[in-house]
Structure formats: C-alpha cells, structure tokens
Design an enzyme around this catalytic site. Structure first.
Site, short mmCIF file in Angstrom:
data_model
loop_
_atom_site.label_atom_id
_atom_site.label_comp_id
_atom_site.label_asym_id
_atom_site.label_seq_id
_atom_site.Cartn_x
_atom_site.Cartn_y
_atom_site.Cartn_z
N TYR A 436 -13.38 68.74 0.46
CA TYR A 436 -12.51 67.74 1.04
C TYR A 436 -11.79 68.40 2.20
CZ TYR A 436 -8.93 64.11 1.43
OH TYR A 436 -8.13 63.13 1.91
N LEU A 509 0.13 65.07 1.98
CA LEU A 509 -0.26 64.43 0.73
C LEU A 509 -1.49 65.11 0.15
CD1 LEU A 509 0.82 61.94 -0.83
CD2 LEU A 509 -0.98 60.60 0.26
N GLU A 510 -2.44 65.30 1.03
CA GLU A 510 -3.69 65.95 0.60
C GLU A 510 -3.41 67.35 0.07
OE1 GLU A 510 -6.45 63.71 3.97
OE2 GLU A 510 -5.54 65.67 4.37
N LEU A 511 -2.57 68.09 0.81
CA LEU A 511 -2.25 69.46 0.42
C LEU A 511 -1.57 69.50 -0.93
CD1 LEU A 511 -2.06 72.48 1.25
CD2 LEU A 511 0.19 71.96 2.19
#
Ligand code: NAG
Ligand code: NAG
Ligand code: NAG
Ligand code: NAG
Ligand code: NAG
Length: 626
Positions: A436, A509-511
């Site tokens: 991702y 957010l992804e992190l």
C-alpha cells in the site's frame, strides 16, 4: 755431503717429486747422472721469428743451487736437445761467443734462440757435471705460429708469454715496464727500443688507442699513466726490438692493466656478516652453517678470514671432526674483495651453545673480529607457532575477504538467500495486496508514486499495489476505506517528503492505520521511502516516533532509476519474497518472464538502461498513472 743431500732434497721438492733415474754412464770414468725428468713449470713458448730463451731449471732457486758457485766447484753446464719425433739426444755445441750465423747461443744458465724457428720445438736437457757428480733436467720448448695463440680478437698481436699483471689505482698514476726488456738488453749490441700500443675493438674494426698525452704517454721504454681511468684497463702490448751481431731481433709482451679503488681510501678489513645484532638460529643434532663475510679493501698484502671456536681454529679442537670450513670469493669490486667463510658444524650439541664462535679478518693494515650469537630454536614452540601463524594469517585474510564481499554485495546476497529460502507470504496469509503506497498528495510526489514507484513495483517486480485513489471501493467513508485497504496489504510504503505532514490528513490516516496494525502484530510492515531529504524536525510526530523502528530507503534521483540500483534492491529486500519461478498463471507469470528479460536487459545495458526507458508498454504506464 750434507749439503749435497739437502740439494737433492731441494730438487726433489722443486721438480715435483720426480724420482731421479740413475743412468749408468757409458764411460766408467764418468760419474752417474741423476735425471730429474721433465720440469713442467719450466716449459717455454716462443713465437716463431721472435727472440726467446730457455733457463736451466736446476738454477731456479739460486740461493740453494747457484750458477756462480757451481762454476767455481768445477761444474760445467751442457745442453742437449731431443727434437720432436726423435728419440736420440743431440748435444748442442755452443761456444760462449758463437758465430754470427748461429741462432742458438748460451749465456750463463740460458740458452738463447735468436730468433726461434719452428724446427726448434722439442725437449731440451740441461746437464750440470763435474768429474765426480752429475745432474740433469729436461724442459719443453714450443715455437708457436700466430694461429696457435689464443687471442681475445684478431686485433691483438700474438704473444707467446702470458700477460703480466699491473694494478693502477683509479685517479692515480702508474708506470708500465715491458716484461723481459732487461733480458734483451743483456744480449743487445745497443739499447733496445720499445714501442707500446693498445688495440681498441670497435665492432669489427681494430683501432689503435691514441694514448692522449694528457693521461698516458710513452716515456723512454715505459708507458706512463698519469691519471688512471676505468676505460684504460685492459691489455697493453710492448714490442722490444734490438740488434745483435747485425741481426734485427724482436719479441712482443703483454701487460694486463687492472684498476682498483684509490689508495687513499681506508684499507682496514671489516666483518660484514654476522651483523652486530644478528642471531643464528640453531637446532640440536642438525648441521649448522655459520656464514661470515669479510670486506678486504684492495691492498697489496696478504689477507685472511677464519673462524675460531673458544679462541682455537677448528682443527685445533678436540672434536675437530665435527667442524669444517669453506671459503669463497663473493665479489671483487675494483680490487675490494668480499670473502666468505662458512663454518659447518655437524650434529650441533647443546654445549656448543656455550662456545664462543668468532669470525676474524686480517690484512696488512688491521683486523676485525665479530662473535656469532647463537640461539636454539625452541622446536616445540616455534614449529606450531609457525603453523598457527600461517593458519591465523589465512583465516584473517579469508575473513577480510568475506567482510569485503559482504559489505559490497550484502544486498545481492540477501536477495539471493531470500529467493532460495524465503517463504512466500502469499501462502500463509489471505491478504489482497503486497504494497500500500502512502504519500503526500502533491504533484511532485504523485508523479513519483504513479510513474515510477507504482509502475516498477507492479510491472517490473510483479507486486500487487494498492493506491487509495485507484483501488478503494467507491461509496464508503474515507477513513474506513483507508483502514480496510491498509489492513489488506502486507507492506505500507510511506513516501516521506517535506510535504508529507502538511499535505492533508489522508496520508496521516494511512500512516496511523499502518503503525497501529504493525503495533498490534497484524502482519503489516511499514517501510519508509525517503523521496526528498527531510529534516527530522519536520516530520510528523507519529513518523518521528516510528522512525527508530522502521526501515528507511532513500531515493537518490537518477542514480536510483535503474532496476539494478541500490534503491530497488534495498526495497525488494523489504518487500515480500517474489520468486522468479512463478506458480501463478495468467498475466502475472507473463509479467515475471518480462521482468526476467528486463532484468537481464538492464544488466547488459549497464548504466544506460534506465527504468523509465525500459518501460515500453504504454498501457502499463496508463494503468499506474491513471
Ligand atoms: C720481428 O722479427 C721478425 C723476425 O726477424 C720479423 O719478421 C718481423 O718483421 C720483426 N717485427 C718487427 C716489427 O720488426
Ligand atoms: C751465488 O753464489 C755466489 C758465491 O758462490 C754468491 O756470491 C752469490 O750471492 C750467490 N747468489 C745468490 C743469488 O745467492
Ligand atoms: C763436484 O761437485 C760436488 C758437489 O757440487 C763436489 O762435492 C765435488 O767436490 C766436485 N768434484 C770435483 C772433482 O770438483
Ligand atoms: C686481466 O686481469 C683480470 C684480473 O686478474 C682478469 O679478470 C682479466 O681476464 C684479465 N684480462 C686479460 C685480457 O687477460
Ligand atoms: C670473540 O669476539 C669478541 C668480540 O666480538 C671478543 O670480545 C672476544 O674476545 C673474542 N674472543 C676470542 C677468543 O677471541
């Protein structure tokens, strides 16, 4: 009588141990004659046409057997001749002052040939006789033709007599006298004339040495060397010409001029070896060689080099059978001799260690002595230590080599290892994506992610990539979708750049999702890809905290574009294992074939095959860049 016995003894020694044959005289009134045979030392060579002479060998040591005293004792000297091919001695009838025509003449103990003819070759016998005693000795005469003489070159005149040796030190003066000039002067009617010359061999031509006045010139009958040079050494020839009874006579002699170091230099001898701190290692029951070298500067005096053991020469020792010496000349450098004396000790004993082995040198100017230091070789210790040393050395070298190989090729080695032994994560989990990619949504980063990172990962390396904008299902909330997507990936690739924190919440957010899953042990690993250098202070808090535990792979611009570059290798090490042999069918396996082709291409294309150039399938680019 005692003197007669001593004379006999002397002759016995001088003539070289020939037992006298007593020839019975034909006339009983004549005494028996002691025949001393042929004297090998006294043989004479004369050039055909030149003047020469024979000296009766009985008088070669005048202090014992001298001509004047034998004459006064009533002896007479007679000459006989045995020409080649004859076996009958012929008396040579000579008067002290023979007629002009005679070529043979006598002068005291000499028989002169003025000049010598080829037919004169043969054995000559001189007999010394009085009424009660007689002795005779023979000698050989060879009359040589020019072809019989061994010469260095044809330029040299033939000379029957070996060259005499003259030493003139460098930079110094010297006088060359023509050998046998005085002998000729005795026979000559007037003063003989002498001409000196020297031949220089230049290729095929023979040139006369011009004897430049500056350094060398003929003075009277001698050749004067004013200042010796190295190039002046060699053979010099002198021709003696004289008149006798109206006949013109001549002979040629040669002088071998050598040069040595100047006489003002130090002339004391010295021991070069053993050096002051040198230690000879010896082994018990073995043969031990002690080598001594002495330097003897040129000096016209006797010199000696020898070993002593406790002050005694080896042949004075009780156990002399164990000792022997060998001497040899090592070097002769302009008369400075380096001489070597080796003391050989058989069956070296431990008590020999306590003996004093001294090497001494001596010449007319001085002497020098050096003691040889001996040390026993500790067999038990030193032999294994040698082997240990070797082994250790080899091990160290190997370790160094491995170290270097590992440091240069560790990425390759790691990749190789993984490709052989790594487990394919696809077999053990049910995740949908390999990677991702999380990135700041700024145009530059987007460009990098889409056209480089994503396309290479998908198309070249065969990974399945999830990018939120492309792969999230429409309709859901962003937060849920993000969590979902991240959770379904094996790696979270965070593209770190200065914009990462500032550019909105999606990346954060992804992190967060990634770090959370990783912290919960949820089979996801976060990898940081540093696209542009960022100061650590500029990083977001979560990133700063995570940084310590995470791997950071740095993008280094064009250098990293190539698939064989460090960036991609490093990244591949962090990504799930993708073995080249694929178990999957469809586009993936064909992709892998293409990948293999690409890799081999890019490696053969060396530095020029940049990834961006090798991506030829426009659809690939479109898919990633869509
Ligand atoms: C030396 O003597 C020989 C024989 O007499 C003669 O042939 C020769 O020419 C002489 N050489 C010289 C240089 O006078
Ligand atoms: C030979 O003997 C004589 C006298 O007999 C003597 O004067 C002369 O010195 C001796 N020569 C040598 C070289 O000994
Ligand atoms: C002959 O010579 C020997 C030794 O040289 C000498 O003893 C002897 O007296 C001489 N004989 C005569 C007769 O002169
Ligand atoms: C001259 O003497 C030197 C030293 O003894 C020797 O090496 C050399 O061969 C000699 N040269 C000739 C031409 O005899
Ligand atoms: C051996 O040489 C040393 C100097 O190296 C010296 O002191 C010693 O006296 C010498 N021994 C003998 C016996 O000459």
């Amino acid at each position: 009588m005692a003197s007669f016995i001593s004379i006999l003894l002397f002759l016995f020694i001088v003539v070289g141990g020939i037992t006298p044959a007593v020839s019975q005289p034909s006339d009983p009134s004549e005494p028996m004659c002691y025949d001393w045979g042929e004297s090998s030392d006294a043989s004479v060579s004369v050039m055909e046409g030149e003047a020469g002479w024979l000296s009766c060998p009985l008088f070669s040591h005048p202090s014992v057997y001298n001509y004047s005293s034998t004459q006064s004792a009533g002896h007479n000297l007679f000459w006989y001749r045995l020409p080649e091919g004859h076996d009958l001695e012929q008396p040579i009838s000579l008067m002290r002052f023979s007629s002009c025509s005679s070529q043979l003449s006598r002068d005291r103990d000499r028989l002169w040939l003025q000049p010598a003819a080829a037919a004169d070759t043969g054995l000559y016998i001189c007999m010394l006789r009085n009424k009660s005693s007689c002795s005779k000795i023979s000698m050989r005469l060879k009359v040589l033709r020019p072809d019989d003489v061994v010469r260095a070159t044809d330029c040299d005149p033939p000379v029957a007599v070996a060259a005499s040796q003259v030493v003139v030190p460098l930079q110094e003066g010297g006088l060359l006298d023509c050998p046998h000039l005085q002998d000729a002067a005795k026979m000559a009617d007037s003063e003989p004339t002498v001409t000196w010359h020297r031949v220089i061999h230049t290729g095929k031509r023979c040139e006369q040495d011009p004897f430049w006045k500056k350094d060398r010139e003929q003075r009277g009958s001698s050749l004067q060397v004013h200042r010796m040079m190295d190039s002046y050494k060699g053979l010099y020839f002198c021709r003696v010409q004289y008149q006798r009874r109206g006949r013109s006579l001549n002979f040629t002699r040669s002088v071998n001029v050598t040069t040595v170091y100047p006489s003002h230099l130090p002339k004391e001898p010295s021991v070069l070896q053993p050096a002051r701190d040198q230690v000879f290692t010896v082994r018990r029951d073995m043969e031990v060689l002690l080598v001594c070298r002495g330097l003897f500067p040129y000096l016209d005096s006797p010199w000696d080099i020898w070993w002593t053991v406790d002050g005694k020469t080896p042949d004075q020792l009780q156990d002399r059978h164990r000792f022997s010496t060998k001497n040899r000349l090592v070097k002769d450098d302009y008369g400075d001799r380096t001489e070597e004396s080796t003391l050989v000790i058989q069956d070296f004993q431990s008590e020999d260690l306590n003996r004093e082995f001294n090497c001494s040198v001596r010449n007319g100017r001085g002497s020098d002595t050096r003691r040889a230091q001996l040390k026993e070789e500790g067999e038990e210790v030193s032999l294994p230590s040698v082997e240990l040393g070797c082994g250790l050395g080899v091990t160290l070298v190997l370790m160094l080599l491995l170290f270097v190989v590992y440091h240069v090729f560790w990425l390759e080695l790691l990749l190789l290892y993984r490709s052989w032994f790594g487990t394919d994560e696809r077999d053990t989990d049910d995740k949908e994506y390999d990677v991702y990619i999380s990135y700041a949504r700024s145009s530059e980063e987007e460009q990098f992610v889409w056209s480089t990172l994503c396309s290479v990962l998908e198309e070249e390396l065969g990974y399945s990539v999830c990018i939120f904008e492309r792969d999230s299902l429409p309709g859901g909330t962003v937060a849920d979708d993000t969590l979902n997507c991240v959770a379904r990936s094996r790696r979270l690739l965070v593209v770190v750049s200065p914009d990462y924190a500032s550019q909105g919440s999606q990346a954060l957010l992804e992190l967060k999702a990634g770090i959370d899953i990783m912290a919960r042990g949820g089979s996801l690993r976060v990898i940081l890809v540093q696209y542009k250098p960022v100061r650590i202070q500029g990083w977001v808090r979560d990133l700063r905290r995570a940084r310590v535990a995470l791997v950071l792979v740095r993008w280094q611009g064009d250098k990293s574009r190539e698939l064989t570059s460090r960036f991609w290798k490093r990244l591949r090490v962090e990504l799930p294992v993708r073995r080249v042999s694929s178990r999957e069918e469809g586009w993936r396996s064909s992709k892998e074939v293409a990948l293999m082709r690409l890799q081999s291409e890019s490696s053969t294309k060396s530095q020029t095959g940049l990834i961006s150039n090798t991506v030829k399938d426009p659809q690939t680019v479109f898919r990633c860049a869509a």
